[in-house]
Motif scaffolding. Structure first.
Motif, mmCIF file in Angstrom:
data_model
loop_
_atom_site.group_PDB
_atom_site.id
_atom_site.type_symbol
_atom_site.label_atom_id
_atom_site.label_comp_id
_atom_site.label_asym_id
_atom_site.label_seq_id
_atom_site.Cartn_x
_atom_site.Cartn_y
_atom_site.Cartn_z
ATOM 1 N N SER A 133 0.835 -1.195 0.000
ATOM 2 C CA SER A 133 0.000 0.000 0.000
ATOM 3 C C SER A 133 0.870 1.245 0.000
ATOM 4 O O SER A 133 1.950 1.259 0.605
ATOM 5 C CB SER A 133 -0.934 0.009 1.219
ATOM 6 N N SER A 160 -2.013 -2.616 7.560
ATOM 7 C CA SER A 160 -0.969 -3.450 6.980
ATOM 8 C C SER A 160 -0.187 -4.213 8.041
ATOM 9 O O SER A 160 0.181 -5.376 7.842
ATOM 10 C CB SER A 160 -0.019 -2.591 6.136
ATOM 11 N N VAL A 174 2.955 -8.159 3.653
ATOM 12 C CA VAL A 174 2.115 -6.959 3.608
ATOM 13 C C VAL A 174 2.976 -5.784 4.066
ATOM 14 O O VAL A 174 3.417 -5.743 5.223
ATOM 15 C CB VAL A 174 0.878 -7.092 4.509
ATOM 16 N N VAL A 176 4.125 -1.329 3.374
ATOM 17 C CA VAL A 176 3.697 0.015 2.991
ATOM 18 C C VAL A 176 4.908 0.779 2.471
ATOM 19 O O VAL A 176 6.012 0.645 3.008
ATOM 20 C CB VAL A 176 3.086 0.756 4.198
#
Length: 247
Positions: A133, A160, A174, A176
């Motif tokens: 993300s 996240s 996961v 960022v």
């Protein structure tokens, strides 16, 4: 590079700017890329043309749950390896001028859509997949003109972290990526010589970021080289506001 050959990626908000650069990078690494867009027909056509046969467009309005469902449904017949949550509504200004309507749209596009898109795409995601993300350095510093925008990105970072724990048993990472001031073809007019000099003066690497700077970090996190990195916020700002320059 061909390290993503055989992989399928979805990049939201990929018709221009950082999203386009990410889509191009993943395709250059060998992935087949779903290029999501909302309204910009001409720009998404240009992005797909730039990438070539490895790209295909997918249209959906992520401000609504119907749009989230349409986007997930468009990929229902595919297995997914990489999801990049890049689409975002723009900042709505300082608290004095913000409105409930703009606030709600920010959270719909920037928080609700990524959350429920992940929920709906997880059954399609292969073990060992990647969820990345795009956030902002505004979550780690006071930036009053973008308070509500920074709030949405802070929510993405918290999401996240939790999902990294929840999905680790499947080998899904996961993470960022948090850009700083980044000049793209979409926002170049904002970077006047004066503005560029100002941002560069507050950046350790002494220049304004480029979309490719961010895309390369995403490319790393999408690759097998980042298989042992999860639950992290990776600063891709060139070192914005690390402290005063004393030398």
């Amino acid at each position: 590079m061909t390290r993503l050959i055989g992989k399928t990626a979805l990049v939201t908000g990929a018709s221009r700017g950082i999203g386009r650069a990410i889509a191009e990078r993943l395709a250059a690494d060998g992935a087949r890329v779903a290029v999501h867009y909302s309204t910009s027909e001409a720009e998404v056509a240009e992005t797909v043309e730039r990438i070539g046969e490895r790209a295909f467009p997918v249209r959906a309005d992520l401000a609504t749950m119907a749009g989230v469902g349409e986007l997930a449904g468009a990929l229902a017949e595919r297995e997914l390896d990489i999801l990049v949550n890049n689409a975002a509504a723009p900042p709505a200004g300082p608290i004095e001028t913000d409105t409930p309507e703009r606030f709600d749209r920010l959270f719909a596009v920037n928080v609700k859509a990524p959350y429920f898109l992940i929920q709906r795409l997880l059954p399609l995601m292969r073990n060992g997949g990647r969820i990345i993300s795009i956030s902002t350095v505004a979550t780690r510093m006071a930036y009053p003109t973008q308070t509500s925008f920074a709030m949405t990105k802070g929510a993405l970072e918290t999401m996240s972290l939790s999902l990294a724990q929840a999905l680790g048993s499947r080998g899904i990472t996961v993470n960022v990526v948090a850009p700083g001031a980044t000049r793209t073809s979409a926002n170049a007019a904002l970077f006047t010589p004066e503005a560029s000099a100002f941002f560069a003066s507050h950046t350790a690497l002494d220049r304004v970021g480029r979309a490719e700077d961010v895309a390369d970090v995403v490319g790393f996190l999408a690759s097998d080289a980042a298989r042992w990195v999860t639950g992290q916020v990776v600063d891709a700002s060139g070192g914005v506001h690390l402290g005063p320059r004393l030398g």
